[in-house]
Design an enzyme around this catalytic site. Structure first.
Site, PDB file in Angstrom:
ATOM      1  N   SER A 263      -9.527  49.688  -0.221  1.00 44.91           N
ATOM      2  CA  SER A 263      -8.203  50.132   0.194  1.00 44.91           C
ATOM      3  C   SER A 263      -7.290  48.965   0.510  1.00 44.91           C
ATOM      4  O   SER A 263      -6.120  49.151   0.806  1.00 44.91           O
ATOM      5  CB  SER A 263      -8.337  51.007   1.437  1.00 44.91           C
ATOM      6  OG  SER A 263      -8.842  50.224   2.503  1.00 44.91           O
ATOM      7  N   CYS A 264      -7.808  47.722   0.482  1.00 41.98           N
ATOM      8  CA  CYS A 264      -6.982  46.606   0.960  1.00 41.98           C
ATOM      9  C   CYS A 264      -6.605  45.570  -0.097  1.00 41.98           C
ATOM     10  O   CYS A 264      -5.416  45.370  -0.348  1.00 41.98           O
ATOM     11  CB  CYS A 264      -7.683  45.924   2.126  1.00 41.98           C
ATOM     12  SG  CYS A 264      -7.807  47.006   3.553  1.00 41.98           S
ATOM     13  N   PHE A 265      -7.598  44.902  -0.712  1.00 40.16           N
ATOM     14  CA  PHE A 265      -7.248  43.774  -1.589  1.00 40.16           C
ATOM     15  C   PHE A 265      -6.224  44.154  -2.668  1.00 40.16           C
ATOM     16  O   PHE A 265      -5.174  43.502  -2.773  1.00 40.16           O
ATOM     17  CB  PHE A 265      -8.493  43.183  -2.250  1.00 40.16           C
ATOM     18  CG  PHE A 265      -9.350  42.336  -1.335  1.00 40.16           C
ATOM     19  CD1 PHE A 265      -9.066  42.222   0.012  1.00 40.16           C
ATOM     20  CD2 PHE A 265     -10.443  41.653  -1.830  1.00 40.16           C
ATOM     21  CE1 PHE A 265      -9.853  41.453   0.853  1.00 40.16           C
ATOM     22  CE2 PHE A 265     -11.244  40.881  -1.005  1.00 40.16           C
ATOM     23  CZ  PHE A 265     -10.956  40.785   0.340  1.00 40.16           C
TER      24      PHE A 265
END
Ligand code: NAD
Length: 427
Positions: A263-265
């Site tokens: 969900s982040c990078f």
């Protein structure tokens, strides 16, 4: 201290439970009623190692959940915004949820007397805390900036190790416009053995993006090197093992494979690209990081087609659906583009993941989901390894269930064996 946590996803639930463990009184707030009920019953709404134990220990004593912003605000001194910050259709940051949460916080703050600090923990692009969150809270609360505190406190935890990372951070960053708000937020972490880096809000916001973008860059760099090594018959893992001995480089995040997800990078690198465009800068390197990452899954299917030719009607086992091991999270998992390409080519997909079958079922209804590796491999024409689950390291005995023992390894989990046709993605 009394804390309210707005948004009880991965970051909110873990932060709430860990702040309770540090001795604070915590009220979690969410718009999703089912998550509130789960937390109040001591059941984590997401899987994280150690989270269940913390909820069982603190729910009913120092930890509770509600959908009532006003109750939460009245009974806390500091509120952490931990809602999602997804990408919009163009890849830019979508601040819709942060804006909605800020408006609700502002409305609740209107009725409160006394000082209250609002802290943005969601990952937001530089200037958001000052230029988006602060004005919304001012508008909805009718208060002036000096009547309440505003701060930015990015979160660096890793999914799968979130409780451990929260309790054992390598850095804590607190960005604030004034000392009073920053001192209060920093004091919440006094039970942890870690220095607090104090900055202004936009620097704190940038630190989070640079952190994630640098790690993503390392992975795409390793993948590009791996792709070149593969063509030259060089083992990229041998190369990176030596390169990582240089103290200026370090050994981590140099493993080539199917690319980064989660969900982040992907969303954070894209959001930084979007912010750079907004200020008229062309971020060439960051754009390449995304481009390399998007090509890796297709290389897996390319290797498969090289070996099998037409894959229409072929049974392909996909082992690993979560974006990484030790989580049920499939957001931006590299398995998603791989399964899509397999299905687009008419293949029959047999999938297995120890935790993430249920989540993937919501995206691909036509995939056959299995509850064990053995059952997924039965009769398969090939197998793709997509996630670094420990149980995939010792599959030698179960490859016998396959019709054709072709293994395409996207995570460097196995070594060539005498009874299998082993193909490494970049090695
Ligand atoms: P998530 O989607 O798992 O959780 C967000 C929660 O907010 C959900 O439970 C949702 O129901 C709730 N919510 C939505 N609108 C709301 C509203 N108006 N009021 C109250 N609650 C509301 O998100 P996450 O993975 O926990 O990420 C949250 C933020 O933290 C993001 O900005 C993310 O980039 C950042 N972050 C995530 C991680 C990670 O590993 N997941 C790590 C560091 C930082």
């Amino acid at each position: 201290m009394r804390i309210s946590v707005i948004g009880t996803g991965y970051v909110g639930t873990v932060s709430g439970a860990c702040f309770a463990e540090l001795g604070h009184e915590v009220i979690c707030v969410d718009v999703d009623r089912s998550k509130i009920d789960q937390i109040n019953a001591g059941v984590p709404p997401i899987y994280e190692d150690g989270l269940s134990e913390l909820l069982k220990k603190h729910v009913g004593l120092r930890l509770s959940a509600t959908s009532d912003y006003e109750f939460a605000l009245m009974n806390s001194d500091v509120s952490f915004i931990c809602v999602g910050t997804p990408s919009d259709a163009m890849g830019n940051i979508d601040l819709g949820i942060v804006k909605a949460a800020s408006a609700s916080l502002g409305e609740a703050l209107k009725k409160k007397k006394g000082y209250h600090v609002v802290v943005v923990k969601s990952t937001v692009v530089p200037e958001t805390t000052e230029k988006v969150v602060l004005p919304i809270i001012e508008k909805h609360s009718g208060k002036r900036p000096e009547d309440f505190g505003i701060a930015m406190n990015p979160e660096f935890l890793r999914e799968g190790k979130a409780v451990h990372d929260f309790m054992n951070p390598d850095k804590i960053v607190v960005g604030s416009l004034d000392m009073r708000a920053g001192d209060i937020v920093a004091s919440l972490y006094s039970g942890l053995e870690c220095d607090v880096t104090r900055t202004n809000p936009r620097t704190a916001e940038m630190i989070k993006y640079v952190n994630n973008s640098f790690l993503a860059t390392k992975i795409s760099f390793a993948n590009e090197v791996g792709n070149i090594c593969k063509e030259l018959g060089i083992d990229t893992y041998e190369v990176m093992k030596a390169v990582g001995k240089d103290f200026r480089i370090g050994p981590h995040f140099l493993n080539s494979g199917a690319g980064f997800g989660g969900s982040c990078f992907p969303k954070d690198v894209k959001a930084l690209i979007g912010k750079a465009h907004e200020i008229g800068y062309e971020p060439l390197l960051l754009k390449s990081v995304i481009e390399v990452n998007e090509k890796q899954p297709s290389r897996m299917v390319g290797l498969l087609k090289n070996r099998l030719g037409n894959i229409s009607g072929k049974k392909i086992a996909v082992l690993g659906l979560a974006f990484k091991n030790d989580t049920d999270d499939i957001r931006e998992s590299r398995s998603i583009p791989v399964i899509k390409e397999l299905l687009d080519n008419g293949a029959k997909v047999l999938a297995y993941d120890p935790m993430a079958n249920g989540n993937m079922k919501k995206i691909f209804g036509s995939v056959e989901y299995h509850s064990s590796v053995e059952s997924a491999l039965r009769g398969a024409d090939a197998c793709l390894i997509m996630t670094e689950w420990d149980e995939f390291r010792s599959l030698d005995k179960v490859f016998g269930f396959m019709k054709n023992r072709l293994i395409i390894d996207g995570r460097h989990m196995l070594a060539p064996g005498k009874d299998i046709e082993y193909v490494g993605l970049c090695w």
